[in-house]
Design a protein around this motif. Sequence first.
Motif, PDB file in Angstrom:
ATOM      1  N   GLU A  39      -5.616   3.234   6.640  1.00 39.85           N
ATOM      2  CA  GLU A  39      -6.775   2.365   6.854  1.00 39.85           C
ATOM      3  C   GLU A  39      -6.726   1.144   5.943  1.00 39.85           C
ATOM      4  O   GLU A  39      -7.101   0.041   6.352  1.00 39.85           O
ATOM      5  CB  GLU A  39      -8.069   3.153   6.630  1.00 39.85           C
ATOM      6  N   HIS A  40      -6.265   1.338   4.690  1.00 40.42           N
ATOM      7  CA  HIS A  40      -6.103   0.180   3.801  1.00 40.42           C
ATOM      8  C   HIS A  40      -5.140  -0.839   4.413  1.00 40.42           C
ATOM      9  O   HIS A  40      -5.418  -2.039   4.447  1.00 40.42           O
ATOM     10  CB  HIS A  40      -5.534   0.623   2.444  1.00 40.42           C
ATOM     11  N   VAL A  75       0.861  -1.182   0.000  1.00 44.45           N
ATOM     12  CA  VAL A  75       0.000   0.000   0.000  1.00 44.45           C
ATOM     13  C   VAL A  75       0.893   1.227   0.000  1.00 44.45           C
ATOM     14  O   VAL A  75       1.685   1.416   0.926  1.00 44.45           O
ATOM     15  CB  VAL A  75      -0.937   0.033   1.219  1.00 44.45           C
ATOM     16  N   THR A 133      -6.086   4.613  -7.342  1.00 41.86           N
ATOM     17  CA  THR A 133      -6.915   5.600  -6.660  1.00 41.86           C
ATOM     18  C   THR A 133      -7.178   6.787  -7.572  1.00 41.86           C
ATOM     19  O   THR A 133      -6.287   7.595  -7.825  1.00 41.86           O
ATOM     20  CB  THR A 133      -6.246   6.079  -5.365  1.00 41.86           C
ATOM     21  N   GLU A 137      -6.694  -2.674   7.380  1.00 41.92           N
ATOM     22  CA  GLU A 137      -7.758  -3.610   7.025  1.00 41.92           C
ATOM     23  C   GLU A 137      -7.212  -4.826   6.284  1.00 41.92           C
ATOM     24  O   GLU A 137      -7.686  -5.958   6.498  1.00 41.92           O
ATOM     25  CB  GLU A 137      -8.832  -2.920   6.187  1.00 41.92           C
ATOM     26  N   ALA A 154       0.818   5.213   2.775  1.00 38.23           N
ATOM     27  CA  ALA A 154       0.084   4.548   3.853  1.00 38.23           C
ATOM     28  C   ALA A 154       0.463   5.016   5.250  1.00 38.23           C
ATOM     29  O   ALA A 154       0.100   4.377   6.234  1.00 38.23           O
ATOM     30  CB  ALA A 154       0.280   3.030   3.753  1.00 38.23           C
ATOM     31  N   SER A 213     -11.856   1.384   2.869  1.00 38.57           N
ATOM     32  CA  SER A 213     -10.967   0.222   2.774  1.00 38.57           C
ATOM     33  C   SER A 213     -11.630  -1.116   2.481  1.00 38.57           C
ATOM     34  O   SER A 213     -11.015  -1.953   1.815  1.00 38.57           O
ATOM     35  CB  SER A 213     -10.127   0.136   4.051  1.00 38.57           C
ATOM     36  N   ASN A 236      -1.955   4.375  -3.827  1.00 39.32           N
ATOM     37  CA  ASN A 236      -2.770   5.326  -3.076  1.00 39.32           C
ATOM     38  C   ASN A 236      -2.100   6.678  -2.859  1.00 39.32           C
ATOM     39  O   ASN A 236      -2.760   7.658  -2.565  1.00 39.32           O
ATOM     40  CB  ASN A 236      -3.112   4.698  -1.705  1.00 39.32           C
ATOM     41  N   VAL A 269     -11.550  -1.724  -1.202  1.00 40.68           N
ATOM     42  CA  VAL A 269     -10.184  -1.901  -1.697  1.00 40.68           C
ATOM     43  C   VAL A 269      -9.657  -3.277  -1.334  1.00 40.68           C
ATOM     44  O   VAL A 269      -9.025  -3.950  -2.161  1.00 40.68           O
ATOM     45  CB  VAL A 269      -9.271  -0.794  -1.120  1.00 40.68           C
ATOM     46  N   VAL A 270      -9.920  -3.713  -0.108  1.00 36.82           N
ATOM     47  CA  VAL A 270      -9.467  -5.041   0.325  1.00 36.82           C
ATOM     48  C   VAL A 270     -10.149  -6.126  -0.497  1.00 36.82           C
ATOM     49  O   VAL A 270      -9.506  -7.099  -0.915  1.00 36.82           O
ATOM     50  CB  VAL A 270      -9.724  -5.231   1.831  1.00 36.82           C
ATOM     51  N   VAL A 291      -1.587  -1.682  -4.145  1.00 36.44           N
ATOM     52  CA  VAL A 291      -2.564  -0.603  -3.992  1.00 36.44           C
ATOM     53  C   VAL A 291      -1.835   0.730  -4.174  1.00 36.44           C
ATOM     54  O   VAL A 291      -1.004   1.105  -3.343  1.00 36.44           O
ATOM     55  CB  VAL A 291      -3.258  -0.640  -2.620  1.00 36.44           C
TER      56      VAL A 291
END
Length: 296
Positions: free
Chosen positions: A21-22, A11, A145, A25, A14, A225, A88, A228-229, A86
Amino acid sequence: MGICDGRVVIVTGAAGGIGREHALEFARQGAKVVVNDLASTDAVVEEIRALGGEAQSNSDNIADWDGAENLIASAVDHFGRLDTLVNNAGVLRDKMLVNMTVDQWDAVIHIHLRGTFCPTRHAAAYWRQQHKSGTPIAAPRIVNTSSPSGLYGNIGQTNYGAAKAGIASFTVIAAEELSRFGITVNAIAPSALTQMTEGLTGYVAMVEEVKARTGFDVGSPANISPLVVWLGSDESANVTGRVFNVHGGSISVAETWVAGPGVSKDARWEPAELTEVIPDLLARARPNSTMAGTPR
């Protein structure tokens, strides 16, 4: 056990906000997480470890070609593989167009667009090599994103909106190109209350009103999140090339540009003819949507 049990996930951006939060989670769902940011990610890594998860801190500049390559390599070296990326990371440099400097333009385009391309390029090369060697990663996933600013437009954000619209298009095209390797590529267009949006007084007021009325923190970045998860898990195998709006408890599919009313003839148009043609087409066309999803 969770829907990402045993998966290795990167991520970017982050250290805080939505990216934090991503990372948390994914860890709750069983993933091993590489937590990337130019700022210190030690606190996030410690939170994950406190949950009983595994995490590695990484401070590579993902908008730098070699930095992004090192990020992908560090995940493989530390955890033995990579399953999900991810993208972000991002910044804001909001200004009205007539006051925007070239540095403010370049900073946003650089971190958002180049910072999505470079990690994606290196991750895709890793997964392609695994595929060619006969040991393919079972469910490689990329989640990018975008933003409502890029999909629907927002005053004062020509740089940010252009970058985020570019990421949406990048997602659709990359999904087509990488499908032969089993790689899915999707994107989200999130709305949440973070350091990047805390100056938007109208949005802050809306979040506070909803929370006072319902008790639900509609602006919490943690609301973003779960989608995304899921997109980064085995469960999303048949979903690729899509962009999703997500805010609070709401998720919707952001549909790409659609060809509206048209007209054609077997000859080249004279410019003067279009004085009547174009207004008629626009009268029959759907208005552009706004950030709120309503006609402009």
